[in-house]
Write an enzyme that holds these catalytic residues in place. Sequence first.
Site, PDB file in Angstrom:
ATOM      1  N   LYS A 251       1.914  -3.197   6.597  1.00 28.45           N
ATOM      2  CA  LYS A 251       2.305  -3.455   5.206  1.00 28.45           C
ATOM      3  C   LYS A 251       3.815  -3.323   5.039  1.00 28.45           C
ATOM      4  O   LYS A 251       4.450  -4.122   4.350  1.00 28.45           O
ATOM      5  CB  LYS A 251       1.578  -2.489   4.262  1.00 28.45           C
ATOM      6  CG  LYS A 251       0.071  -2.732   4.175  1.00 28.45           C
ATOM      7  CD  LYS A 251      -0.220  -4.058   3.500  1.00 28.45           C
ATOM      8  CE  LYS A 251      -1.703  -4.334   3.375  1.00 28.45           C
ATOM      9  NZ  LYS A 251      -2.000  -5.620   2.738  1.00 28.45           N
TER      10      LYS A 251
ATOM     11  N   TYR B  97      -2.018   0.469  10.022  1.00 28.38           N
ATOM     12  CA  TYR B  97      -2.229  -0.252   8.762  1.00 28.38           C
ATOM     13  C   TYR B  97      -0.964  -0.188   7.894  1.00 28.38           C
ATOM     14  O   TYR B  97      -0.458  -1.210   7.442  1.00 28.38           O
ATOM     15  CB  TYR B  97      -3.426   0.353   8.024  1.00 28.38           C
ATOM     16  CG  TYR B  97      -3.534  -0.083   6.590  1.00 28.38           C
ATOM     17  CD1 TYR B  97      -3.814  -1.408   6.275  1.00 28.38           C
ATOM     18  CD2 TYR B  97      -3.334   0.820   5.536  1.00 28.38           C
ATOM     19  CE1 TYR B  97      -3.888  -1.818   4.954  1.00 28.38           C
ATOM     20  CE2 TYR B  97      -3.416   0.421   4.227  1.00 28.38           C
ATOM     21  CZ  TYR B  97      -3.687  -0.904   3.936  1.00 28.38           C
ATOM     22  OH  TYR B  97      -3.754  -1.313   2.630  1.00 28.38           O
TER      23      TYR B  97
ATOM     24  N   SER C  73       0.828  -1.212   0.000  1.00 27.04           N
ATOM     25  CA  SER C  73       0.000   0.000   0.000  1.00 27.04           C
ATOM     26  C   SER C  73       0.855   1.252   0.000  1.00 27.04           C
ATOM     27  O   SER C  73       1.948   1.276   0.577  1.00 27.04           O
ATOM     28  CB  SER C  73      -0.867  -0.011   1.259  1.00 27.04           C
ATOM     29  OG  SER C  73      -1.481   1.247   1.423  1.00 27.04           O
TER      30      SER C  73
END
Length: 326
Positions: free
Chosen positions: A144, A140, A116
């Site tokens: 990643k 988040y 991402s």
Amino acid sequence: MNILVIGGAGYIGSHMVKFLHRAGHDTVTYDNLSNGHADAVLHGTLIEGELNDRSHLDEVFASRRFDAVMHFASLIEVGESMREPARYYANNLAATLTLLEAMRNAGCDNLVFSSSAAVYGKPPTAAVSEDQPPSPINSYGRTKWMAEQMMSDFAAAYGLRYAALRYFNAAGADPEGELGERHEPETHLIPLVLAAALGRRTNISILGTDYPTPDGTCLRDYIHVWDLARAHLLAVERLFSHGECLTLNLGNGDGFSVRQVIDVARRVTGREIPVAECPRRPGDPPVLVADASLAGKLLGWMPEYPALEDIITHAWRWESSRATIN
Ligand code: UDP
């Protein structure tokens, strides 16, 4: 090819399964259906299972030989990741480790991983390239980035070949209208704007109007889900032809503000879309726009649907057809 699609019942994964089928490849989808939908898996086999269930994964790998794995199964909401980081580390990092171990055990060495743009945090440049050192600002993005580092260590030590594809804002829907975005609850801008256009919501909340951007709202690079799918297939082919690992941005290189997205949606739908101006959402960077020239150079990837109008038109076709069904 025979591809194991982890999370193939989800938004991007289900488009990928259709894209692979179109290109003549076989798929097995492995998905726990927590966010995905069984009826979105239009082709191949669907196995319901948890990514952290090592023995089940071993069974799947023993059942047939896979040329590659594509891993789409992750939790993806920035705001939720700040409130519930434990779930994000368990799902996005620990379960990915389980997958890497199962792949290694099975001798399956090729992986395309959904990374991402969130790995970049608040990038200092207008269009961010892969040279920019990652510095995520939310849990988040950190999951990643940690998963990417884990894959890099597995590549060095055990010969894993991986492509980490750093998506900017995946958007749009299958141009043929069979598939689309169905998150429950929905938190993404375009489906929420379209739900407001359909009257399923009273308005769309603009989350922050005081950002240092031309109209005060966040800029994002929206990339069509079908173009993402094409990039994944090109990435697997490149892993086979060249062998070296890849880390690539996938975006169109154009930033659109929240207000611009709403304006385009008004034009596409012909509907009034009422807005409510709200405070910022924690963890949101003001600007995230891709320099995706490396994907063009290494994969020969060129987005087929770069126009925001097309992205929203396809999403609208899907949302409005669902409105008729429901
Ligand atoms: N956004 C918004 N209202 C919403 C949902 C999102 O203004 O109801 C904004 C959000 O703050 C961000 C952009 O729209 O600037 C895209 O958010 P989304 O959740 O779609 O994707 P993200 O950028 O978080 O991956």
